[in-house]
Scaffold this active site. Structure first.
Site, PDB file in Angstrom:
ATOM      1  N   TYR A 207      13.614  31.114   6.221  1.00  0.00           N
ATOM      2  CA  TYR A 207      12.421  31.864   6.617  1.00  0.00           C
ATOM      3  C   TYR A 207      12.387  32.120   8.122  1.00  0.00           C
ATOM      4  O   TYR A 207      12.787  31.287   8.926  1.00  0.00           O
ATOM      5  CB  TYR A 207      11.161  31.091   6.227  1.00  0.00           C
ATOM      6  CG  TYR A 207      10.858  31.122   4.745  1.00  0.00           C
ATOM      7  CD1 TYR A 207      10.686  32.328   4.066  1.00  0.00           C
ATOM      8  CD2 TYR A 207      10.744  29.940   4.019  1.00  0.00           C
ATOM      9  CE1 TYR A 207      10.396  32.356   2.714  1.00  0.00           C
ATOM     10  CE2 TYR A 207      10.447  29.950   2.669  1.00  0.00           C
ATOM     11  CZ  TYR A 207      10.286  31.167   2.017  1.00  0.00           C
ATOM     12  OH  TYR A 207       9.998  31.181   0.675  1.00  0.00           O
TER      13      TYR A 207
ATOM     14  N   LYS B 140       0.839  -1.198   0.000  1.00  0.00           N
ATOM     15  CA  LYS B 140       0.000   0.000   0.000  1.00  0.00           C
ATOM     16  C   LYS B 140       0.877   1.252   0.000  1.00  0.00           C
ATOM     17  O   LYS B 140       2.080   1.187   0.249  1.00  0.00           O
ATOM     18  CB  LYS B 140      -0.929   0.001   1.211  1.00  0.00           C
ATOM     19  CG  LYS B 140      -0.206   0.046   2.551  1.00  0.00           C
ATOM     20  CD  LYS B 140      -1.179  -0.048   3.719  1.00  0.00           C
ATOM     21  CE  LYS B 140      -0.422   0.003   5.044  1.00  0.00           C
ATOM     22  NZ  LYS B 140      -1.339  -0.068   6.204  1.00  0.00           N
TER      23      LYS B 140
END
Length: 369
Positions: free
Chosen positions: A264, A38
């Site tokens: 940032y 998966k």
């Protein structure tokens, strides 16, 4: 391998084979093996992984949702595929593509029976999921009689397996809880077989269960993370090989002075003149902000380079002051050193989340055969 010129996730099929064979060695020869592929095979590359597992002789594959199984069928996979969390909207497609649903509630059972009947199915393979303590999906023991009544009246489906999922098989301190789960499951399974008049396959073990509770391997086991190189404890990891290696390169070097900031919000302020390297990957590639600000390191020329400042969407910056490196040099984000488990641990998460979160914009490169 050729020099890395962009961010890539290398998928080593030889490591996959090694891990599969190691886990197989823990089982009885007749025990079937279900490989969980998966989430793009835990963030790697599902079709290539499934094709390799098919060649290795895996008995079953498992996915979470129908679209994952459909992609494997479109990739040529013939092995039976269990859909662990099917939704009613996809039942017709599940039948069209020969997938096998996990039926986990009365509502889902009735809805699948209705679709199977409308599509003129006979003995269509389904799997019953029972909840024994994980409390996520599954019938309870008190649902047994009603489930059995519906199934005895139906000719559209046949139960291939009845299974459950261990909640803490990797945690030795929860051994009593795990043994209780196994006992509850065996009671449910015995009653179910008596009600149906036939005996489906029986499976409850995941990767850690294979290692810690081999006496409960029954007819089949399921493994996900172990196939990709992680066994939830160092003693097991020592026998496994990481299948995925995330590599990138140094885009640019910067020399910064004392008290200069990086990234940032000026989250990093240098305490002295330093050299930083900017790398072309960020939280849009699956390296989340929680890995920033000195929590985590990458490997450059065999040395640790801590991530500094806030992780950006497309870039991270690392401190290379003490590392002899240049623009264009290869960077190992995770693989053999650091491993995905080591990398994830620095941010207090787990290898599962890190591996399955690597963005599909990162190029996959298949190595091995």
């Amino acid at each position: 391998m050729p020099k890395v010129t962009e961010t890539v996730l290398e998928i080593d099929l030889d490591s996959l084979a090694h891990n599969y064979n190691f886990l197989r060695s823990k089982l009885n020869p007749t025990t079937k093996f279900m490989a969980v592929v998966k989430a793009f095979a835990y963030g790697s590359e599902a079709p290539a992984t499934a094709i390799k597992l098919e060649k290795l002789g895996v008995d079953y594959l498992a996915v979470a949702y129908a679209n994952e199984g459909i992609a494997l069928r479109n990739g040529g996979i013939k092995t039976p595929i269990l859909v662990l969390h099917p939704l009613a909207a996809n039942f017709a497609s599940i039948i069209d593509y020969g997938l096998e649903p996990s039926i986990y509630s009365i509502k889902i059972l009735l809805e699948f029976l209705e679709v199977a009947n409308s599509m003129n199915q006979k003995d269509y393979p389904i799997h019953l999921k029972f909840n024994t303590g994980l409390n996520r999906l599954g019938f309870g023991e008190n649902d047994l009689e009603l489930v059995s009544d519906h199934l005895l009246k139906a000719t559209d489906v046949r139960v291939v397996s009845a299974f459950s999922h261990l909640a803490a098989s990797e945690d030795k301190s929860e051994r009593a809880f795990t043994l209780d789960q196994i006992a509850i499951y065996e009671t449910i399974f015995h009653k179910l077989g008596g009600n149906l008049g036939y005996v489906p396959m029986k499976h409850i073990l995941n990767t850690s269960g294979i290692i810690n509770y081999p006496e409960a391997q029954f007819n089949m086991v399921r493994s996900g993370i172990g196939l990709y190189g992680y066994g939830n404890e160092p003693s097991v990891d020592a026998h496994l090989k990481p299948m995925a290696t995330l590599k990138t390169l140094i885009s640019q070097l910067h020399r910064i002075g004392t008290h200069e900031s990086v990234g940032y919000n000026r989250a990093y302020l240098s305490d002295k003149p330093r050299v930083t390297a900017t790398l072309p990957l960020g939280h849009a590639d699956g390296i989340g902000r929680h890995y920033g600000n000195g929590n985590t390191f990458v490997s450059i020329n065999g040395q640790k380079a801590p991530i500094i400042g806030n992780v950006c969407m497309d870039m991270i910056m690392v401190d290379v002051t003490e590392i002899d490196c240049q623009e264009g040099d290869e960077v190992i984000v995770f693989g053999h050193h650091p491993t995905a488990e080591e990398f994830a641990f620095t941010a207090q998460t787990i290898s599962y989340e890190l591996l399955s979160g690597i963005s599909q914009r990162v190029k996959r490169v298949i190595i091995g055969k």
